[in-house]
Design a protein around this motif. Structure first.
Motif, mmCIF file in Angstrom:
data_model
loop_
_atom_site.group_PDB
_atom_site.id
_atom_site.type_symbol
_atom_site.label_atom_id
_atom_site.label_comp_id
_atom_site.label_asym_id
_atom_site.label_seq_id
_atom_site.Cartn_x
_atom_site.Cartn_y
_atom_site.Cartn_z
ATOM 1 N N VAL A 37 0.834 -1.200 0.000
ATOM 2 C CA VAL A 37 0.000 0.000 0.000
ATOM 3 C C VAL A 37 0.870 1.251 0.000
ATOM 4 O O VAL A 37 0.476 2.297 -0.539
ATOM 5 C CB VAL A 37 -0.964 -0.017 1.211
ATOM 6 N N ALA A 38 2.064 1.155 0.587
ATOM 7 C CA ALA A 38 2.961 2.314 0.627
ATOM 8 C C ALA A 38 3.383 2.761 -0.771
ATOM 9 O O ALA A 38 3.795 3.912 -0.965
ATOM 10 C CB ALA A 38 4.198 1.986 1.459
ATOM 11 N N ARG A 39 3.286 1.858 -1.753
ATOM 12 C CA ARG A 39 3.636 2.246 -3.117
ATOM 13 C C ARG A 39 2.681 3.295 -3.688
ATOM 14 O O ARG A 39 3.050 4.112 -4.520
ATOM 15 C CB ARG A 39 3.591 1.022 -4.043
ATOM 16 N N LEU A 45 9.282 7.113 -8.389
ATOM 17 C CA LEU A 45 9.256 5.717 -8.806
ATOM 18 C C LEU A 45 10.519 5.054 -8.266
ATOM 19 O O LEU A 45 11.631 5.427 -8.627
ATOM 20 C CB LEU A 45 9.230 5.602 -10.335
ATOM 21 N N VAL A 46 10.343 4.072 -7.390
ATOM 22 C CA VAL A 46 11.480 3.364 -6.799
ATOM 23 C C VAL A 46 11.820 2.172 -7.688
ATOM 24 O O VAL A 46 10.987 1.297 -7.926
ATOM 25 C CB VAL A 46 11.162 2.888 -5.368
ATOM 26 N N GLY A 168 9.780 -6.349 -3.570
ATOM 27 C CA GLY A 168 8.425 -6.235 -3.074
ATOM 28 C C GLY A 168 8.060 -4.846 -2.598
ATOM 29 O O GLY A 168 6.880 -4.509 -2.508
ATOM 30 N N VAL A 169 9.050 -4.004 -2.272
ATOM 31 C CA VAL A 169 8.751 -2.633 -1.847
ATOM 32 C C VAL A 169 9.060 -1.626 -2.948
ATOM 33 O O VAL A 169 8.799 -0.436 -2.782
ATOM 34 C CB VAL A 169 9.522 -2.267 -0.564
ATOM 35 N N LYS A 193 9.947 -15.247 -9.362
ATOM 36 C CA LYS A 193 9.612 -14.817 -8.007
ATOM 37 C C LYS A 193 9.531 -13.301 -7.926
ATOM 38 O O LYS A 193 8.637 -12.739 -7.284
ATOM 39 C CB LYS A 193 10.660 -15.346 -7.028
ATOM 40 N N LEU A 194 10.461 -12.628 -8.598
ATOM 41 C CA LEU A 194 10.469 -11.166 -8.572
ATOM 42 C C LEU A 194 9.231 -10.595 -9.250
ATOM 43 O O LEU A 194 8.669 -9.592 -8.806
ATOM 44 C CB LEU A 194 11.739 -10.657 -9.255
ATOM 45 N N SER A 195 8.780 -11.247 -10.316
ATOM 46 C CA SER A 195 7.601 -10.750 -11.035
ATOM 47 C C SER A 195 6.348 -10.833 -10.172
ATOM 48 O O SER A 195 5.404 -10.062 -10.378
ATOM 49 C CB SER A 195 7.396 -11.548 -12.336
ATOM 50 N N ARG A 196 6.324 -11.764 -9.234
ATOM 51 C CA ARG A 196 5.176 -11.856 -8.332
ATOM 52 C C ARG A 196 5.244 -10.820 -7.222
ATOM 53 O O ARG A 196 4.222 -10.490 -6.613
ATOM 54 C CB ARG A 196 5.093 -13.267 -7.739
ATOM 55 N N ALA A 197 6.456 -10.329 -6.935
ATOM 56 C CA ALA A 197 6.615 -9.364 -5.841
ATOM 57 C C ALA A 197 6.599 -7.924 -6.322
ATOM 58 O O ALA A 197 6.256 -7.022 -5.563
ATOM 59 C CB ALA A 197 7.931 -9.634 -5.104
ATOM 60 N N CYS A 198 6.963 -7.683 -7.578
ATOM 61 C CA CYS A 198 7.163 -6.318 -8.077
ATOM 62 C C CYS A 198 6.194 -6.050 -9.231
ATOM 63 O O CYS A 198 6.019 -6.900 -10.112
ATOM 64 C CB CYS A 198 8.607 -6.155 -8.543
ATOM 65 N N PRO A 199 5.565 -4.862 -9.268
ATOM 66 C CA PRO A 199 4.551 -4.590 -10.294
ATOM 67 C C PRO A 199 5.063 -4.544 -11.725
ATOM 68 O O PRO A 199 4.303 -4.809 -12.658
ATOM 69 C CB PRO A 199 3.994 -3.215 -9.881
#
Length: 595
Positions: A37-39, A45-46, A168-169, A193-199
């Protein structure tokens, strides 16, 4: 419902989910929900820059920033995440864990190398956590923040999961890989795995200037597409970008691929709010689903008849003891298995090359006619390849067997990190690993060597196999026949006898095969070390998770055994209340998605 209203509903719903997570004792899910939610609503853009170690991640960060501020060293790797953000003045800081607490060490830009590179600040009792660099920078000021991450698997256990957690953040991630070869199985698993954590993801293929037509960009795009991973694949060259920035050469800059990379990042930024909201909704739905399953399981236990607690606790304690024993013995199993596989491969290698050398020495000893240089050279090349292929094929099979045996220790445990028994990433030129195409063993002698540059261990062998293609010109020149094996015109040979030429050829072949043996043995050891490194990380994480899960199962059983009938009834009522709240949250999420 407009964007602001949708964001308000999502934040309110997420607050309810966080409360439920903490009431149910799932602090991990509460933190995950807060992170996603913090995103939403960020001003910047991080972007996390990720990938295997020594692939040019830090150089890519410098290329994006346009200035060399991110530490780069040929013999050391980035040890901790390093955040780059815009600031009015240059400032750096290092957060360290000290005892049970943390403290921040301030510094100047010149201190950054020592803060983030491995080795410099390793002090007993003090552990580096993260570094932050604030610099006046036009790219960062336009709405971006970069995180340079440690190489996946490069420095020790847990880095793969840590980098995925960073993803993920972040709002987006750049995965840096080598342009010369398709992604290996480890990297594909990491990207999944990264694709599931990052948009949002971008795959940047470094060193593209060394390869024609973007190297393996097309094949890598197909690998990602086959697994349903959406990501732009962009070949880049850090060295061309660095030179373009130094000289102001626009054409060179275009060839570096960085304009395309920057355009992809800008495109992600333009749709950031919608992407972040959609990703947050999906993550929160996943958290609600996990909580629902946990409540279901607790309700089932609360409603069940009183079990045979003594038997259940004894079984759970035995399972925990077994997991602890397995966690203690897997390093020995791994070290012994990989060592045995490497030793067997080196033995097979020596035996095979001795056979090849004996055959050619006998041919040269018994022959009487002139040597047909090109034909003889081609046969030596093919014969050496024929001996090497089964050696590395057998090595792969042995290492895969070690890996299967290692994973069998924990195969009854659910794999939260999607760990599967993967074959080791061997140079495809040495054999035909399962599921991979043979890239040269059965090809013409000259064709195999061009493909070697794509594999990491293949790069190490370019020298010796360039020697094969030219048949060791430097070495042979020392014995006076370099020109013959290199396909050059012989100088005045009228006074030399055929016997002398054959003796010289025998010496050259022997020296050449000795060089191949040294290089191939080195590759065997490199592959073994890589297998050890990769499996230590995976098995260490899985063993720890296995022990933790079984310890938690035992704890819950022991707690449950102590509950009275009245407590069980009260727990059932509380679980029903949680179930009702979760259903309402789920319905609200579903209605928000519909709108």
């Amino acid at each position: 419902m407009n964007l602001d209203e949708a964001e308000g509903v999502l934040r309110d719903t997420s607050d309810q989910v966080v409360v439920l997570c903490r009431e149910l004792g799932r602090e991990d899910l509460a933190v995950r929900t807060e992170d996603v939610v913090a995103r939403i609503g960020r001003d910047v853009l991080v972007v996390a820059v990720t990938g295997e170690f020594k692939r040019g991640k830090s150089s890519l960060v410098n290329g994006l920033l346009g200035v060399p501020v991110c530490p780069v060293a040929p013999d050391r790797s980035t040890a901790i995440p390093t955040i780059f953000r815009h600031g009015e003045a240059n400032a750096v800081s290092l957060t360290v864990a000290e005892g049970q607490g943390q403290r921040v060490v301030k510094g100047v830009p010149a201190d950054l190398d020592g803060m983030v590179l491995e080795g410099d600040r390793d002090v007993p009792g003090l552990r580096r956590l993260v570094a932050v660099a604030e610099i006046p920078n036009r790219f960062l000021e336009s709405g971006f923040s970069l995180i340079d991450t440690p190489g996946v698997g490069g420095l020790g256990p847990g880095y793969g999961e840590a980098v995925v957690n960073l993803g993920g953040v972040a709002d987006a991630a750049i995965v840096v890989a080598d342009a010369g070869a398709p992604l290996n199985l480890d990297t594909i698993a990491f990207v999944e795995k990264l694709s599931r954590a990052c948009p949002a993801l971008v795959v940047a293929l470094s060193r593209a200037d060394l390869y024609r037509h973007g190297g393996a960009a097309g094949e890598i795009g197909e690998q990602l597409s086959d697994r349903g991973i959406e990501a732009d694949v962009i070949p880049i060259s850090n060295s061309l970008r660095r030179e373009a920035l130094r000289t102001g050469d626009a054409q060179l800059n275009a060839e570096s691929g960085f304009p395309a990379l920057l355009a992809a990042i800008e495109s992600i930024s333009s749709r950031r709010e919608v992407t972040a909201r959609v990703a947050a909704e999906a993550k929160i739905r996943g958290v609600v689903g996990a909580l629902s399953r946990e409540v279901d399981a607790r309700q089932a236990r609360a409603a069940s008849p009183m079990p045979d607690w003594a038997t259940l606790v004894a079984e759970a304690r035995a399972a925990l003891d077994s997991a602890r024993k397995d966690a203690a013995r897997w390093p020995t199993m791994l070290n012994d298995g990989v060592s045995d596989a490497a030793t067997a491969a080196e033995f097979d290698l020596r035996a095979g090359l001795r056979r090849a050398l004996k055959e050619f020495e006998e041919e040269l000893e018994l022959g009487s006619g002139a040597i047909r240089v090109e034909e003889f050279r081609g046969r030596v090349q093919a014969r050496v390849q024929t001996e090497l292929a089964p050696v590395f094929g057998a090595l792969e099979s042995r290492l895969a067997g070690v890996e299967r045996e290692l994973h069998s220790l924990f195969e009854s445990e659910p794999a939260d990190t999607d760990v599967t028994a993967l074959p080791p990433d061997l140079p495809s030129e040495w054999g035909t690993p399962q599921g991979r195409q043979n890239r040269g063993l059965k090809a013409a002698a000259g064709g195999v060597y061009g493909g070697l540059r794509g594999a990491q261990s293949g790069i190490m062998l370019v020298g010796v196999f360039a020697g094969i293609a030219g048949f060791g010109l430097g070495t042979l020149a020392l014995v006076g026949i370099g020109a013959a094996f290199g396909g050059k015109q012989l100088m005045d040979e009228r006074g030399k006898r055929a016997l002398s030429r054959r003796q010289q050829a025998r010496t050259a072949v022997r020296q050449f095969i000795d060089e191949v043996q040294v290089q191939a043995a080195r590759t065997v050891r490199d592959v073994a070390r890589e297998q050890l490194r990769r499996q230590r990380e995976v098995a260490g994480e899985r063993a720890a998770a296995c022990v933790a899960r079984r310890a938690e199962a035992l704890r819950l059983l022991e707690e449950e055994r102590e509950r009275t009938v009245a407590e069980r009834a009260a727990q059932a009522r509380a679980l029903e209340a949680w179930r009702s709240r979760l259903d309402r949250v789920g319905a609200r999420l579903a209605s928000g998605s519909d709108r």
